[in-house]
Design a protein around this motif. Structure first.
Motif, PDB file in Angstrom:
ATOM      1  N   ALA A 102       0.688  -1.244   0.093  1.00 42.80           N
ATOM      2  CA  ALA A 102      -0.002   0.114   0.097  1.00 42.80           C
ATOM      3  C   ALA A 102       0.871   1.217  -0.158  1.00 42.80           C
ATOM      4  O   ALA A 102       0.715   2.141  -0.541  1.00 42.80           O
ATOM      5  N   VAL A 103       2.043   1.178   0.816  1.00 45.30           N
ATOM      6  CA  VAL A 103       2.799   2.246   0.774  1.00 45.30           C
ATOM      7  C   VAL A 103       3.392   2.684  -0.624  1.00 45.30           C
ATOM      8  O   VAL A 103       3.429   3.622  -1.089  1.00 45.30           O
ATOM      9  N   SER A 153       2.358   1.631  -3.605  1.00 43.38           N
ATOM     10  CA  SER A 153       1.552   2.180  -4.647  1.00 43.38           C
ATOM     11  C   SER A 153       1.157   3.576  -4.116  1.00 43.38           C
ATOM     12  O   SER A 153       0.844   4.248  -5.131  1.00 43.38           O
ATOM     13  N   ARG A 154       1.111   4.172  -2.983  1.00 43.85           N
ATOM     14  CA  ARG A 154       0.910   5.460  -2.843  1.00 43.85           C
ATOM     15  C   ARG A 154       2.180   6.319  -3.176  1.00 43.85           C
ATOM     16  O   ARG A 154       1.928   7.448  -3.601  1.00 43.85           O
ATOM     17  N   GLU A 193       1.688   6.554  -6.963  1.00 42.98           N
ATOM     18  CA  GLU A 193       1.035   7.776  -7.279  1.00 42.98           C
ATOM     19  C   GLU A 193       1.287   9.013  -6.963  1.00 42.98           C
ATOM     20  O   GLU A 193       1.188   9.885  -7.785  1.00 42.98           O
ATOM     21  N   GLY A 194       2.090   9.080  -6.029  1.00 47.99           N
ATOM     22  CA  GLY A 194       2.692  10.612  -5.765  1.00 47.99           C
ATOM     23  C   GLY A 194       3.512  11.098  -6.687  1.00 47.99           C
ATOM     24  O   GLY A 194       3.809  12.011  -7.067  1.00 47.99           O
TER      25      GLY A 194
END
Length: 105
Positions: free
Chosen positions: A27-28, A30-31, A34-35
Motif C-alpha cells: 500500500a505504501v 502504491s501510494r 501515485e505521488g
C-alpha cells in the motif's frame, strides 16, 4: 504438548504479522507511485534531470579547460626547470673536476 502449541501459535502470529506488513508495504509503495505521477513531482523530476545534465556538461568542459591549461602553461615550465637543474648539476660536476685537477697530489 503445551510448548508445541505455543510455538505453533507464535509462528502463526508471526506469519500474519509478516503478511500484514507486506500488504502495508504494498500500500505504501502504491501510494508512493501515485505521488510520483503528480504533475508537480513530474516537473521537479524533469528540472532535476535537466540540472544534472547541465552540471555534467559544465563540469566536463571545466575539466577539459583546466587540463588543457595545465598542458599548455605548466608542462613547459616544468621541463624548463628540469633542464635548468641538469645544467646546474653539470656545472657542479665540471667545477668539482677542475677543483680536484687543480689540487697537487
Amino acid at each position: 504438548s503445551s510448548f508445541r502449541g505455543s510455538t505453533l501459535a507464535a509462528s502463526t502470529l508471526s506469519f500474519h504479522a509478516r503478511t500484514s506488513t507486506s500488504s502495508n508495504m504494498g500500500a505504501v509503495m502504491s501510494r508512493v507511485e501515485e505521488g510520483l505521477k503528480a504533475p508537480r513531482i513530474k516537473k521537479a523530476k524533469t528540472r532535476m534531470n535537466k540540472l544534472m545534465s547541465n552540471a555534467w556538461w559544465v563540469g566536463g568542459h571545466a575539466v577539459w579547460t583546466a587540463m588543457t591549461s595545465v598542458i599548455v602553461l605548466a608542462v613547459p615550465v616544468f621541463f624548463e626547470y628540469e633542464r635548468e637543474c641538469q645544467m646546474f648539476e653539470q656545472m657542479a660536476a665540471v667545477q668539482g673536476a677542475q677543483m680536484s685537477a687543480a689540487t697537487p697530489a
